[in-house]
Design a protein around this motif. Structure first.
Motif, PDB file in Angstrom:
ATOM      1  N   TRP A 529       0.800  -1.369   0.005  1.00  0.00           N
ATOM      2  CA  TRP A 529      -0.087   0.062  -0.151  1.00  0.00           C
ATOM      3  C   TRP A 529       0.839   1.189   0.017  1.00  0.00           C
ATOM      4  CZ3 TRP A 529      -5.647   0.798   1.056  1.00  0.00           C
ATOM      5  CH2 TRP A 529      -6.282  -0.682   0.944  1.00  0.00           C
ATOM      6  N   ALA A 530       2.144   1.206   0.385  1.00  0.00           N
ATOM      7  CA  ALA A 530       3.234   2.271   0.623  1.00  0.00           C
ATOM      8  C   ALA A 530       3.094   3.037  -0.893  1.00  0.00           C
ATOM      9  CB  ALA A 530       4.004   1.957   0.872  1.00  0.00           C
ATOM     10  N   GLY A 531       2.771   4.339  -0.900  1.00  0.00           N
ATOM     11  CA  GLY A 531       3.027   5.192  -2.103  1.00  0.00           C
ATOM     12  C   GLY A 531       1.833   4.990  -3.291  1.00  0.00           C
ATOM     13  N   ARG A 532       0.775   4.273  -2.497  1.00  0.00           N
ATOM     14  CA  ARG A 532      -0.354   4.287  -3.467  1.00  0.00           C
ATOM     15  C   ARG A 532      -1.579   5.259  -3.312  1.00  0.00           C
ATOM     16  NH1 ARG A 532      -0.022  -1.170  -4.979  1.00  0.00           N
ATOM     17  NH2 ARG A 532      -1.679  -1.019  -6.589  1.00  0.00           N
ATOM     18  N   HIS A 546     -10.699   1.633   7.620  1.00  0.00           N
ATOM     19  CA  HIS A 546      -9.852   1.636   6.284  1.00  0.00           C
ATOM     20  C   HIS A 546      -9.066   2.787   6.219  1.00  0.00           C
ATOM     21  CE1 HIS A 546     -11.617  -1.880   4.400  1.00  0.00           C
ATOM     22  NE2 HIS A 546     -12.970  -1.480   4.646  1.00  0.00           N
ATOM     23  N   VAL A 547      -9.647   3.984   6.639  1.00  0.00           N
ATOM     24  CA  VAL A 547      -8.634   5.199   6.502  1.00  0.00           C
ATOM     25  C   VAL A 547      -7.552   4.940   7.311  1.00  0.00           C
ATOM     26  CG1 VAL A 547      -8.634   7.573   7.027  1.00  0.00           C
ATOM     27  CG2 VAL A 547     -10.396   6.729   5.978  1.00  0.00           C
ATOM     28  N   ALA A 548      -7.488   4.561   8.789  1.00  0.00           N
ATOM     29  CA  ALA A 548      -6.468   4.327   9.643  1.00  0.00           C
ATOM     30  C   ALA A 548      -5.641   3.321   9.204  1.00  0.00           C
ATOM     31  CB  ALA A 548      -7.132   3.868  11.066  1.00  0.00           C
ATOM     32  N   VAL A 549      -5.745   2.305   8.536  1.00  0.00           N
ATOM     33  CA  VAL A 549      -4.974   1.137   8.098  1.00  0.00           C
ATOM     34  C   VAL A 549      -4.287   1.540   6.914  1.00  0.00           C
ATOM     35  CG1 VAL A 549      -4.731  -1.162   7.085  1.00  0.00           C
ATOM     36  CG2 VAL A 549      -6.227  -0.770   9.047  1.00  0.00           C
ATOM     37  N   ALA A 550      -4.864   2.356   6.094  1.00  0.00           N
ATOM     38  CA  ALA A 550      -4.311   2.793   4.694  1.00  0.00           C
ATOM     39  C   ALA A 550      -3.401   3.920   5.260  1.00  0.00           C
ATOM     40  CB  ALA A 550      -5.438   3.312   4.092  1.00  0.00           C
ATOM     41  N   ARG A 551      -3.638   4.831   6.146  1.00  0.00           N
ATOM     42  CA  ARG A 551      -2.691   5.841   6.644  1.00  0.00           C
ATOM     43  C   ARG A 551      -1.525   5.186   7.419  1.00  0.00           C
ATOM     44  NH1 ARG A 551      -2.049   9.951   4.488  1.00  0.00           N
ATOM     45  NH2 ARG A 551      -3.140  11.809   4.690  1.00  0.00           N
ATOM     46  N   ALA A 552      -1.628   4.102   8.049  1.00  0.00           N
ATOM     47  CA  ALA A 552      -0.625   3.361   8.845  1.00  0.00           C
ATOM     48  C   ALA A 552       0.085   2.642   7.922  1.00  0.00           C
ATOM     49  CB  ALA A 552      -1.185   2.559   9.921  1.00  0.00           C
ATOM     50  N   GLY A 601      -5.722   9.576 -10.379  1.00  0.00           N
ATOM     51  CA  GLY A 601      -6.967   8.778  -9.754  1.00  0.00           C
ATOM     52  C   GLY A 601      -6.604   7.833  -8.967  1.00  0.00           C
ATOM     53  N   ALA A 602      -7.611   7.182  -8.361  1.00  0.00           N
ATOM     54  CA  ALA A 602      -7.418   6.115  -6.988  1.00  0.00           C
ATOM     55  C   ALA A 602      -7.048   4.909  -7.800  1.00  0.00           C
ATOM     56  CB  ALA A 602      -8.736   6.034  -6.238  1.00  0.00           C
ATOM     57  N   GLU A 603      -5.869   4.590  -7.051  1.00  0.00           N
ATOM     58  CA  GLU A 603      -5.332   3.119  -7.353  1.00  0.00           C
ATOM     59  C   GLU A 603      -6.021   1.974  -6.724  1.00  0.00           C
ATOM     60  OE1 GLU A 603      -0.901   3.167  -8.221  1.00  0.00           O
ATOM     61  OE2 GLU A 603      -1.317   4.945  -6.631  1.00  0.00           O
ATOM     62  N   LEU A 604      -6.409   2.300  -5.373  1.00  0.00           N
ATOM     63  CA  LEU A 604      -7.146   1.377  -4.688  1.00  0.00           C
ATOM     64  C   LEU A 604      -8.485   2.037  -3.860  1.00  0.00           C
ATOM     65  CD1 LEU A 604      -3.921  -0.035  -2.505  1.00  0.00           C
ATOM     66  CD2 LEU A 604      -4.861  -1.069  -4.543  1.00  0.00           C
ATOM     67  N   ALA A 605      -9.376   1.170  -4.124  1.00  0.00           N
ATOM     68  CA  ALA A 605     -10.583   1.927  -3.725  1.00  0.00           C
ATOM     69  C   ALA A 605     -11.387   0.952  -2.982  1.00  0.00           C
ATOM     70  CB  ALA A 605     -11.482   2.625  -4.915  1.00  0.00           C
ATOM     71  N   VAL A 606     -12.035   1.377  -1.826  1.00  0.00           N
ATOM     72  CA  VAL A 606     -13.103   0.433  -0.875  1.00  0.00           C
ATOM     73  C   VAL A 606     -14.458   1.114  -0.964  1.00  0.00           C
ATOM     74  CG1 VAL A 606     -13.316  -0.347   1.277  1.00  0.00           C
ATOM     75  CG2 VAL A 606     -10.938   0.000   0.402  1.00  0.00           C
ATOM     76  N   LEU A 607     -15.368   0.342  -1.221  1.00  0.00           N
ATOM     77  CA  LEU A 607     -16.821   0.752  -0.963  1.00  0.00           C
ATOM     78  C   LEU A 607     -17.108   0.298   0.212  1.00  0.00           C
ATOM     79  CD1 LEU A 607     -18.298   0.455  -4.460  1.00  0.00           C
ATOM     80  CD2 LEU A 607     -17.222   2.145  -3.688  1.00  0.00           C
ATOM     81  N   ALA A 608     -17.261   1.261   1.265  1.00  0.00           N
ATOM     82  CA  ALA A 608     -17.580   0.679   2.618  1.00  0.00           C
ATOM     83  C   ALA A 608     -18.893   1.756   3.048  1.00  0.00           C
ATOM     84  CB  ALA A 608     -16.572   0.858   3.572  1.00  0.00           C
TER      85      ALA A 608
END
Length: 764
Positions: A529-532, A546-552, A601-608
């Motif tokens: 996920w780093a750099g995405r 999801h935000v917290a994990v992506a940030r971490a 654009g977003a490379e990784l997206a989550v619909l939550a």
């Protein structure tokens, strides 16, 4: 609930005496400590707070002494039988008889709990506690005649400790404050309003008002009422009547035994002189007893006829202090007033006479009853049940479950109320689990002989998703965790559904289950996920995870799209790492994402998202995705709704979210997109989530993850029905936007409190 047997401290706060003792397994042990209850009866000028403080300080002092004598230190039960109108939560509704002031809203349990940090404090009305001492009688009324008059009805057919007929607050039976001669009040100049004014003034110590009521020969009560049952039948009322009669009829008084015992002074009539004169056969006192028990006899007959009762147990210092003459007067009225009709049709003289039960140990009843109540509560378990087809939760009680050879008993410490629970409660899902809840931290209480591994005292969480059956889910179609004890088994253990957690796990650890689901989703989306550039659609607690994990994990940019950002603002204020951008969930989403990502654009997206909003979220998200992006269908998808993809094709989210399908599809906005999905977490995801929360062992997130900012409110189990209703109706808890609401099973009463803002550990 469901505690181990131990030595409790029990307290009886009466209008004259306060007593304390130790209790073990529902029985009193050792000495009884007694002291005079601080009172304003003879010194009405004393501030109420002075009297209250003196009482509670002395109780705490004596309870501390007993606590030290009780054996090894630890958390103990303190049960207080309180001589006032008090709720089951320990909040005073009316303490007029005890403190000569209503004191409505005074929290006895909180005040005493602050003085006794080692104790779990329970408060019951003293008459309610006394009824528990005679529980072997089955179904009966307990009548007390002391500084006040009250009745409680005990019914052994009711469940658990709910065996007293009462309202949800634990109130009922306060018959002493019901007027019994309203016609006399109506005849006054000014009617009941005049009586109310004089009664309130008399109760406050106004001598002029007392003299005027004496002139009118109208009795008053310490609650401020005039001509209610207490004003005729309570101990203080009878003594006041004796003083009035002595002054109005001095010749009759002069010829009485009471005159000699009071040295001829009506002002020196007290309970001891009155009782001695009664037992000596004094006609003056016998007449007073007839007047004191007439209205009481009517009340007793009414209660018995209304509820079908054949036994009335009588306790109370005044009734038993006077003794046989008092009971003879009451029995005389019962025989005279009992009509051979209705409930009493066909009753024999012996049955009528046997209606009153005079116990041999009334002085022990309140303390011993409080001990019995605490002991009974240990075998009681509470459950929050959703009635089928209804959008509400009901707190019920039942018997403690037993543990079989291949079973484990778990006691939840914390349980989270999540969006799925609210959807089931609202009726948006067709599930009827009975008991809701699937996020928890629980203690192992008992382990069957065939179970190896977990031991009593261990803490665990539960994976609610059966690994071999996607339709078998705890709290969905299997009864959940909003209960004091739950039974699990060898199968759940063998399938890895019980996951050990650290001993110090706090309320935020209920989020281990959704965190495991998030980690599984991230694992399926991308290895690194780093750099995405990341897009999260939805700002509920799951979206924020999801935000917290992506940030971490070092995402280059994290963008959140949501209809409302109020939960996100609360979470960031409480310490959650902020995203790079928050965009409205609408037609401008794609342009906003491309602006944040410098056109990539977003490379990784989550619909939550919640409910069935997934397809609409996908429609808005397609143009925001980079070519070859990965899209995870995390939440917001129901069976039967297809996704529109490029080239006029459609995609069924069901197989994708079940983990059985991974599809590369044309993006309707251009390019290609890989669509993945999952539901819940697996054993490895739970292990990764546990490591991430406990020590930051995840190699991509060496600093770990702090989820305490996502717990906005901590509530008791009894408070949860009201909390859930407020969320459904208004989207708030106590008027504030909630994140995760967590039940702390150690809290008593209907406690609802904002969780403290956690100390910030820094942003990874």
């Amino acid at each position: 609930m469901t505690g181990e047997p131990g030595r409790d401290v029990v307290v009886d706060v009466g209008g004259t005496w306060t007593r304390l003792a130790l209790a073990e397994s529902g029985r009193l042990v050792g000495e009884v400590v007694r002291f005079a209850t601080p009172s304003r009866r003879d010194r009405p000028e004393l501030p109420v707070d002075t009297v209250r403080t003196a009482l509670l300080d002395r109780i705490a002092e004596e309870a501390d002494r007993l606590h030290r004598r009780a054996g090894p230190p630890g958390r103990r039960e303190v049960g207080v039988a309180f001589g006032a109108v008090v709720t089951a939560e320990g909040v005073v509704r009316d303490a007029s008889v005890l403190w000569q002031a209503r004191s409505a809203g005074y929290d006895v349990r909180a005040a005493l709990g602050a003085r006794l940090p080692w104790a779990r404090v329970t408060v019951l009305n003293d008459v309610a506690a006394a009824a528990w001492h005679y529980r072997q009688l089955g179904r009966f009324a307990l009548l007390t005649v002391s500084t006040g008059v009250a009745v409680k009805v005990f019914d052994d057919q009711l469940p658990g400790t709910a065996r007293l007929l009462a309202d949800p607050a634990g109130l009922g039976g306060e018959i002493g404050h019901v007027p019994v001669e309203p016609s006399r009040l109506a005849a006054l100049p000014g009617g009941p309003a005049t009586a109310a004014r004089l009664g309130r003034a008399a109760a406050a110590g106004d001598r002029t008002a007392r003299a005027e009521l004496a002139r009118l020969d109208l009795p008053w009560c310490d609650c401020g009422a005039v001509a209610d049952l207490c004003a005729y039948s309570s101990g203080p009322a009878v003594l006041r009547a004796a003083v009035r009669r002595a002054r109005r009829h001095p010749d009759d008084f002069a010829g009485s035994i009471l005159h000699r015992l009071a040295d001829g002074d009506p002002g020196r009539i007290d309970a001891g002189a009155f009782a001695e004169a009664a037992r000596s056969g004094d006609a003056f006192v016998a007449d007073l007893l007839r007047g004191a028990t007439r209205h009481l006899a009517v009340a007793v007959l009414q209660v018995c006829a209304q509820l079908g009762l054949r036994t009335v147990v009588v306790v109370g210092g005044f009734a038993h202090g006077v003794g046989a003459p008092w009971f003879a007067a009451l029995r005389g009225w019962l025989a005279e007033l009992c009509v051979d009709a209705g409930w009493f049709s066909g009753w024999t003289a012996a049955e009528r006479d046997g209606l009153l039960r005079v116990p041999a140990d009334p002085g022990r009843a309140t303390l011993a009853g409080m001990a019995g109540y605490l002991d009974a509560r240990r075998d009681e378990v509470r459950e929050l049940v959703k009635p089928v087809g209804e959008s509400r939760l009901v707190l019920t009680t039942g018997s403690r479950p037993r543990c079989g050879r291949e079973q484990l008993l778990l006691r939840p410490r914390y349980a989270g109320l999540c969006g799925t629970d609210l959807e089931i409660l609202r009726g948006a899902r067709g599930l009827e689990p009975g008991v809701l809840g699937h996020e928890c931290v629980a203690e192992v209480v008992e382990v069957g002989a065939a179970i190896s591994g977990p031991r009593p005292g261990d803490l665990v969480t539960i994976n609610p998703n059966h690994p071999g059956d996607d339709y078998l889910k705890l709290g969905h179609n299997v009864p959940g965790v909003f209960r004091d004890l739950l039974v699990t088994d060898l199968g759940a253990l063998a399938q890895g559904q019980l996951v050990g957690v650290p001993r110090g796990s706090g309320p935020e650890w209920v989020l281990l289950e959704p965190l495991a689901a998030v980690l599984r989703a991230h694992r399926l989306l991308a290895e690194h996920w780093a750099g995405r550039d990341v897009l999260v659609v939805g700002a509920g607690v799951l979206g924020l995870l999801h935000v917290a994990v992506a940030r971490a994990r070092g995402a280059r940019t994290v963008t959140v799209a949501a209809r409302s950002d109020r939960r996100l603002r609360v979470a960031v204020h409480r310490g959650l790492p902020a995203p790079d951008a928050v965009l409205p969930f609408g037609p401008g989403l794609a342009a906003g994402v491309r602006s944040v990502t410098a056109g990539r654009g977003a490379e990784l997206a989550v619909l939550a998202v919640a409910g069935n909003a997934g397809p609409a979220a996908a429609e808005l998200s397609w143009p925001a995705l980079a070519d070859a992006a990965n899209l995870h269908l995390f939440g917001g998808f129901r069976s039967g709704r297809l996704l529109r993809v490029g080239g006029g094709a459609t995609l069924d989210p069901g197989p994708v979210r079940a983990g059985r399908d991974r599809q590369v599809v044309p993006n309707p906005a251009g390019g290609r997109c890989t669509v993945v999905g999952s539901r819940g977490g697996r054993a490895g995801d739970f292990a990764a989530a546990r490591d991430l929360l406990s020590s930051g062992a995840d190699p991509d997130t060496p600093a770990g993850l702090d989820l305490a900012p996502l717990v906005s409110h901590v509530v008791s189990l009894p408070a949860l029905p009201g909390v859930a209703t407020e969320i459904l109706d208004h989207g708030t808890v106590a008027g504030r936007a909630p994140l995760r609401v967590v039940v702390d099973f150690r809290l008593d009463g209907t406690v609802t409190a904002p969780a403290p803002v956690p100390a910030r550990r820094g942003t990874p």
